[in-house]
Write a protein that holds these residues in place. Sequence first.
Motif, PDB file in Angstrom:
ATOM      1  N   HIS A  52       0.824  -1.208   0.000  1.00 38.01           N
ATOM      2  CA  HIS A  52       0.000   0.000   0.000  1.00 38.01           C
ATOM      3  C   HIS A  52       0.864   1.266   0.000  1.00 38.01           C
ATOM      4  N   GLU A  53       1.881   1.320   0.858  1.00 36.28           N
ATOM      5  CA  GLU A  53       2.762   2.488   0.923  1.00 36.28           C
ATOM      6  C   GLU A  53       3.443   2.745  -0.425  1.00 36.28           C
ATOM      7  N   THR A  54       3.940   1.691  -1.044  1.00 38.62           N
ATOM      8  CA  THR A  54       4.649   1.818  -2.313  1.00 38.62           C
ATOM      9  C   THR A  54       3.700   2.258  -3.422  1.00 38.62           C
ATOM     10  N   CYS A  55       2.518   1.656  -3.472  1.00 38.23           N
ATOM     11  CA  CYS A  55       1.548   2.018  -4.511  1.00 38.23           C
ATOM     12  C   CYS A  55       1.068   3.455  -4.340  1.00 38.23           C
ATOM     13  N   VAL A  56       0.839   3.878  -3.103  1.00 33.39           N
ATOM     14  CA  VAL A  56       0.407   5.263  -2.859  1.00 33.39           C
ATOM     15  C   VAL A  56       1.487   6.223  -3.341  1.00 33.39           C
ATOM     16  N   TYR A  57       2.737   5.920  -3.028  1.00 32.20           N
ATOM     17  CA  TYR A  57       3.851   6.784  -3.434  1.00 32.20           C
ATOM     18  C   TYR A  57       3.966   6.858  -4.964  1.00 32.20           C
ATOM     19  N   LEU A  58       3.977   5.716  -5.620  1.00 32.04           N
ATOM     20  CA  LEU A  58       4.112   5.699  -7.077  1.00 32.04           C
ATOM     21  C   LEU A  58       2.899   6.321  -7.765  1.00 32.04           C
ATOM     22  N   HIS A  59       1.718   6.143  -7.198  1.00 33.82           N
ATOM     23  CA  HIS A  59       0.517   6.754  -7.758  1.00 33.82           C
ATOM     24  C   HIS A  59       0.597   8.272  -7.654  1.00 33.82           C
ATOM     25  N   ALA A  60       1.092   8.782  -6.530  1.00 37.24           N
ATOM     26  CA  ALA A  60       1.237  10.230  -6.354  1.00 37.24           C
ATOM     27  C   ALA A  60       2.242  10.805  -7.352  1.00 37.24           C
ATOM     28  N   MET A  61       3.232  10.013  -7.736  1.00 37.30           N
ATOM     29  CA  MET A  61       4.241  10.454  -8.701  1.00 37.30           C
ATOM     30  C   MET A  61       3.806  10.193 -10.145  1.00 37.30           C
ATOM     31  N   ASN A  62       2.607   9.626 -10.320  1.00 33.06           N
ATOM     32  CA  ASN A  62       2.086   9.287 -11.648  1.00 33.06           C
ATOM     33  C   ASN A  62       2.977   8.255 -12.343  1.00 33.06           C
ATOM     34  N   MET A  63       3.488   7.307 -11.562  1.00 31.77           N
ATOM     35  CA  MET A  63       4.377   6.275 -12.107  1.00 31.77           C
ATOM     36  C   MET A  63       3.849   4.864 -11.866  1.00 31.77           C
ATOM     37  N   LEU A  64       2.631   4.738 -11.349  1.00 34.86           N
ATOM     38  CA  LEU A  64       2.069   3.423 -11.071  1.00 34.86           C
ATOM     39  C   LEU A  64       1.425   2.871 -12.340  1.00 34.86           C
ATOM     40  N   GLN A  65       2.014   1.803 -12.858  1.00 29.20           N
ATOM     41  CA  GLN A  65       1.550   1.164 -14.087  1.00 29.20           C
ATOM     42  C   GLN A  65       1.209  -0.293 -13.791  1.00 29.20           C
ATOM     43  N   PRO A  66       0.404  -0.917 -14.637  1.00 28.02           N
ATOM     44  CA  PRO A  66       0.089  -2.333 -14.409  1.00 28.02           C
ATOM     45  C   PRO A  66       1.346  -3.211 -14.359  1.00 28.02           C
ATOM     46  N   ILE A  67       2.333  -2.928 -15.197  1.00 26.75           N
ATOM     47  CA  ILE A  67       3.557  -3.740 -15.199  1.00 26.75           C
ATOM     48  C   ILE A  67       4.348  -3.549 -13.907  1.00 26.75           C
ATOM     49  N   SER A  68       4.190  -2.401 -13.260  1.00 27.14           N
ATOM     50  CA  SER A  68       4.893  -2.121 -12.006  1.00 27.14           C
ATOM     51  C   SER A  68       4.440  -3.030 -10.879  1.00 27.14           C
ATOM     52  N   LEU A  69       3.218  -3.521 -10.961  1.00 25.92           N
ATOM     53  CA  LEU A  69       2.667  -4.321  -9.872  1.00 25.92           C
ATOM     54  C   LEU A  69       3.472  -5.599  -9.631  1.00 25.92           C
ATOM     55  N   HIS A  70       4.041  -6.169 -10.674  1.00 29.74           N
ATOM     56  CA  HIS A  70       4.863  -7.366 -10.518  1.00 29.74           C
ATOM     57  C   HIS A  70       6.127  -7.035  -9.723  1.00 29.74           C
ATOM     58  N   PHE A  71       6.716  -5.889 -10.018  1.00 30.18           N
ATOM     59  CA  PHE A  71       7.932  -5.484  -9.311  1.00 30.18           C
ATOM     60  C   PHE A  71       7.635  -5.084  -7.869  1.00 30.18           C
ATOM     61  N   ILE A  72       6.484  -4.470  -7.660  1.00 33.54           N
ATOM     62  CA  ILE A  72       6.089  -4.130  -6.292  1.00 33.54           C
ATOM     63  C   ILE A  72       5.868  -5.416  -5.500  1.00 33.54           C
ATOM     64  N   GLY A  73       5.303  -6.428  -6.147  1.00 35.67           N
ATOM     65  CA  GLY A  73       5.131  -7.733  -5.502  1.00 35.67           C
ATOM     66  C   GLY A  73       6.469  -8.346  -5.119  1.00 35.67           C
ATOM     67  N   MET A  74       7.447  -8.268  -6.026  1.00 37.67           N
ATOM     68  CA  MET A  74       8.786  -8.783  -5.715  1.00 37.67           C
ATOM     69  C   MET A  74       9.408  -8.002  -4.556  1.00 37.67           C
ATOM     70  N   TYR A  75       9.181  -6.706  -4.555  1.00 33.45           N
ATOM     71  CA  TYR A  75       9.682  -5.829  -3.496  1.00 33.45           C
ATOM     72  C   TYR A  75       9.116  -6.268  -2.139  1.00 33.45           C
ATOM     73  N   CYS A  76       7.822  -6.540  -2.096  1.00 28.73           N
ATOM     74  CA  CYS A  76       7.171  -6.976  -0.854  1.00 28.73           C
ATOM     75  C   CYS A  76       7.666  -8.356  -0.414  1.00 28.73           C
ATOM     76  N   ILE A  77       7.867  -9.249  -1.369  1.00 31.70           N
ATOM     77  CA  ILE A  77       8.366 -10.591  -1.052  1.00 31.70           C
ATOM     78  C   ILE A  77       9.773 -10.516  -0.470  1.00 31.70           C
ATOM     79  N   GLN A  78      10.603  -9.650  -1.028  1.00 29.67           N
ATOM     80  CA  GLN A  78      11.966  -9.485  -0.506  1.00 29.67           C
ATOM     81  C   GLN A  78      11.935  -8.940   0.926  1.00 29.67           C
ATOM     82  N   PHE A  79      10.992  -8.057   1.224  1.00 26.35           N
ATOM     83  CA  PHE A  79      10.845  -7.564   2.592  1.00 26.35           C
ATOM     84  C   PHE A  79      10.462  -8.692   3.532  1.00 26.35           C
TER      85      PHE A  79
END
Length: 158
Positions: A52-79
């Motif tokens: 949620h934090e990452t998506c809110v940030y990227l959405h505010a920057m107008n950089m949240l794309q459907p392809i980004s969701l896979h990388f955000i998922g990897m980011y969360c898994i690494q955490f």
Amino acid sequence: MKSTKPTPKEFKIQIGTYRKDRDKNKLEVKNTLDSIPLAPNHFDKLQKEIWHETCVYLHAMNMLQPISLHFIGMYCIQFKIYSSCLEMIQKDGIMILQSTRDGKVSKKHPAISIMQGAIKNILAISDKYGLTPLALGKIKIQDPAGIVKKRGSGKWDF
């Protein structure tokens, strides 16, 4: 051979390095999402918070794309990997006793190497999406008065 990887146009605009004369329409950000998507159901509480934090940030920057969701998922898994390893190390200690044919030997906990790999992956993904403090310091913010101010240019801006 090109030495740097392409940076999305929106990110270049945010950090103030975009030059229209050098844009060959290769770095166009398309299909930005209008809303913040829900985290996958298999994520635990920590991963959902990070999502949620990452998506809110990227959405505010107008950089949240459907392809980004896979990388955000990897980011969360690494955490999750990082936090699991940290729990194991806190429980067992940094050094563990391992039995060998010559007796017991004290060795570095195997989770340390896994945790270091997760940190490396977290930082790599963070850097690509402007989530590190260094990348944040480069972003220029447009305030309501229309003055472009570089984030971190004030003495106490964080």
